[in-house]
Motif scaffolding. Structure first.
Motif, mmCIF file in Angstrom:
data_model
loop_
_atom_site.group_PDB
_atom_site.id
_atom_site.type_symbol
_atom_site.label_atom_id
_atom_site.label_comp_id
_atom_site.label_asym_id
_atom_site.label_seq_id
_atom_site.Cartn_x
_atom_site.Cartn_y
_atom_site.Cartn_z
ATOM 1 N N THR A 77 51.568 41.141 42.175
ATOM 2 C CA THR A 77 52.400 41.878 41.224
ATOM 3 C C THR A 77 53.827 41.337 41.133
ATOM 4 N N LYS A 78 54.250 40.576 42.130
ATOM 5 C CA LYS A 78 55.644 40.119 42.135
ATOM 6 C C LYS A 78 55.810 38.607 42.037
ATOM 7 N N TYR A 79 54.723 37.865 42.028
ATOM 8 C CA TYR A 79 54.817 36.406 41.906
ATOM 9 C C TYR A 79 54.947 36.077 40.419
ATOM 10 N N ASP A 80 56.039 35.443 40.045
ATOM 11 C CA ASP A 80 56.347 35.180 38.632
ATOM 12 C C ASP A 80 55.266 34.338 37.947
ATOM 13 N N TYR A 81 54.712 33.367 38.650
ATOM 14 C CA TYR A 81 53.654 32.537 38.057
ATOM 15 C C TYR A 81 52.464 33.407 37.664
ATOM 16 N N PHE A 82 52.060 34.300 38.551
ATOM 17 C CA PHE A 82 50.919 35.175 38.261
ATOM 18 C C PHE A 82 51.236 36.090 37.077
ATOM 19 N N LYS A 83 52.441 36.644 37.061
ATOM 20 C CA LYS A 83 52.826 37.535 35.950
ATOM 21 C C LYS A 83 52.825 36.770 34.624
ATOM 22 N N ASP A 84 53.381 35.559 34.616
ATOM 23 C CA ASP A 84 53.412 34.753 33.391
ATOM 24 C C ASP A 84 52.000 34.379 32.939
ATOM 25 N N THR A 85 51.161 34.018 33.890
ATOM 26 C CA THR A 85 49.777 33.663 33.574
ATOM 27 C C THR A 85 49.042 34.862 32.984
ATOM 28 N N GLN A 86 49.238 36.034 33.573
ATOM 29 C CA GLN A 86 48.570 37.235 33.065
ATOM 30 C C GLN A 86 49.028 37.561 31.646
ATOM 31 N N LYS A 87 50.309 37.346 31.357
ATOM 32 C CA LYS A 87 50.810 37.586 29.997
ATOM 33 C C LYS A 87 50.130 36.649 28.999
ATOM 34 N N VAL A 88 50.020 35.380 29.374
ATOM 35 C CA VAL A 88 49.391 34.394 28.483
ATOM 36 C C VAL A 88 47.922 34.754 28.252
ATOM 37 N N LEU A 89 47.212 35.066 29.329
ATOM 38 C CA LEU A 89 45.790 35.411 29.198
ATOM 39 C C LEU A 89 45.604 36.705 28.405
ATOM 40 N N GLU A 90 46.481 37.675 28.622
ATOM 41 C CA GLU A 90 46.394 38.946 27.883
ATOM 42 C C GLU A 90 46.650 38.704 26.396
ATOM 43 N N SER A 91 47.597 37.832 26.093
ATOM 44 C CA SER A 91 47.878 37.491 24.701
ATOM 45 C C SER A 91 46.658 36.822 24.053
ATOM 46 N N LYS A 92 46.017 35.918 24.785
ATOM 47 C CA LYS A 92 44.832 35.246 24.249
ATOM 48 C C LYS A 92 43.689 36.239 24.049
ATOM 49 N N ARG A 93 43.535 37.180 24.979
ATOM 50 C CA ARG A 93 42.505 38.220 24.821
ATOM 51 C C ARG A 93 42.776 39.057 23.578
ATOM 52 N N PHE A 94 44.028 39.429 23.393
ATOM 53 C CA PHE A 94 44.426 40.243 22.242
ATOM 54 C C PHE A 94 44.157 39.476 20.938
ATOM 55 N N GLN A 95 44.519 38.184 20.900
ATOM 56 C CA GLN A 95 44.273 37.362 19.705
ATOM 57 C C GLN A 95 42.781 37.241 19.428
ATOM 58 N N LEU A 96 41.996 37.056 20.480
ATOM 59 C CA LEU A 96 40.551 36.945 20.316
ATOM 60 C C LEU A 96 39.969 38.251 19.765
ATOM 61 N N GLU A 97 40.407 39.378 20.323
ATOM 62 C CA GLU A 97 39.909 40.665 19.832
ATOM 63 C C GLU A 97 40.279 40.874 18.367
ATOM 64 N N ASN A 98 41.515 40.531 17.993
ATOM 65 C CA ASN A 98 41.936 40.663 16.593
ATOM 66 C C ASN A 98 41.126 39.738 15.684
ATOM 67 N N ASP A 99 40.928 38.512 16.131
ATOM 68 C CA ASP A 99 40.159 37.546 15.350
ATOM 69 C C ASP A 99 38.724 38.041 15.144
#
Length: 198
Positions: free
Chosen positions: A55-77
């Motif tokens: 929850t506090k490692y910046d790399y993990f947080k950034d990676t989760q944001k990118v993956l969540e964004s891709k999931r959201f784009q896929l769901e919208n598509d």
């Protein structure tokens, strides 16, 4: 003569054995002083709270944001493509009475193929996303492992355990918690990699 010699040797052997026994029976056994063992140094073991690390490692947080964004784009598509297909089906149903039998079959076959293509697209996209997530998790593990290996050159920890509440470790002494130290180092290293090179 031979028998006498044999009897004499047996008697002498018994006499020597009796004398040996009598001579050593009353002596207390010498006690060898036992050297005190050198103080055993325990192996240095620390643990990292995995939940805090994630929850506090910046790399993990950034990676989760990118993956969540891709999931959201896929769901919208997928939702957009699904609505387009539904609209085509509804349009076909409205115009079905005005079409010839061949036109109806051709349009229906085309719509079924489009539906199968959409399902195949969804399956491929989900697999690609899962592969990317697995790759990011491997990168996360590699970064943590490489950092611990580098830091351990100074600290000489025997083990760095991953602790999670309800996991395999039932109790962890807070004095062995190295989470903050390791987390600070990981974030510092990650931030240094993120800054543009001059």
């Amino acid at each position: 003569m031979k028998n006498a010699s044999l009897v004499l040797n047996v008697v002498l052997a018994i006499a020597v054995a009796v004398l040996y026994y009598l001579h050593f029976k009353d002596r207390p056994a010498e006690i060898q002083p036992v050297a005190a063992p050198a103080e055993a140094k325990g192996k240095e073991i620390v643990y990292v709270n995995v939940d805090s690390l994630l929850t506090k490692y910046d790399y993990f947080k950034d990676t989760q944001k990118v993956l969540e964004s891709k999931r959201f784009q896929l769901e919208n598509d997928l939702a957009t493509k699904g609505r387009n297909l539904q609209n085509k089906v509804a349009f076909f149903q409205q115009r079905a009475q005005t079409m010839t039998m061949e036109q109806g079959r051709a349009t229906e076959a085309s719509l079924q193929k489009e539906q199968q293509d959409l399902l195949a697209y969804r399956e491929r996209a989900a697999q690609n996303l899962a592969v990317e997530e697995q790759k990011k998790n491997q990168e996360l593990y590699d970064q943590i492992y490489d950092y611990l290996k580098k830091v351990n050159a100074q600290n000489k920890y025997e083990f760095v355990l991953g602790y999670t509440k309800g996991g395999g470790i039932l109790f962890a002494d807070p004095s062995a918690d190295a989470t903050k130290k390791i987390l600070d180092g990981l974030n510092k290293e990650y931030q240094a990699k993120q800054q543009p090179k001059k």
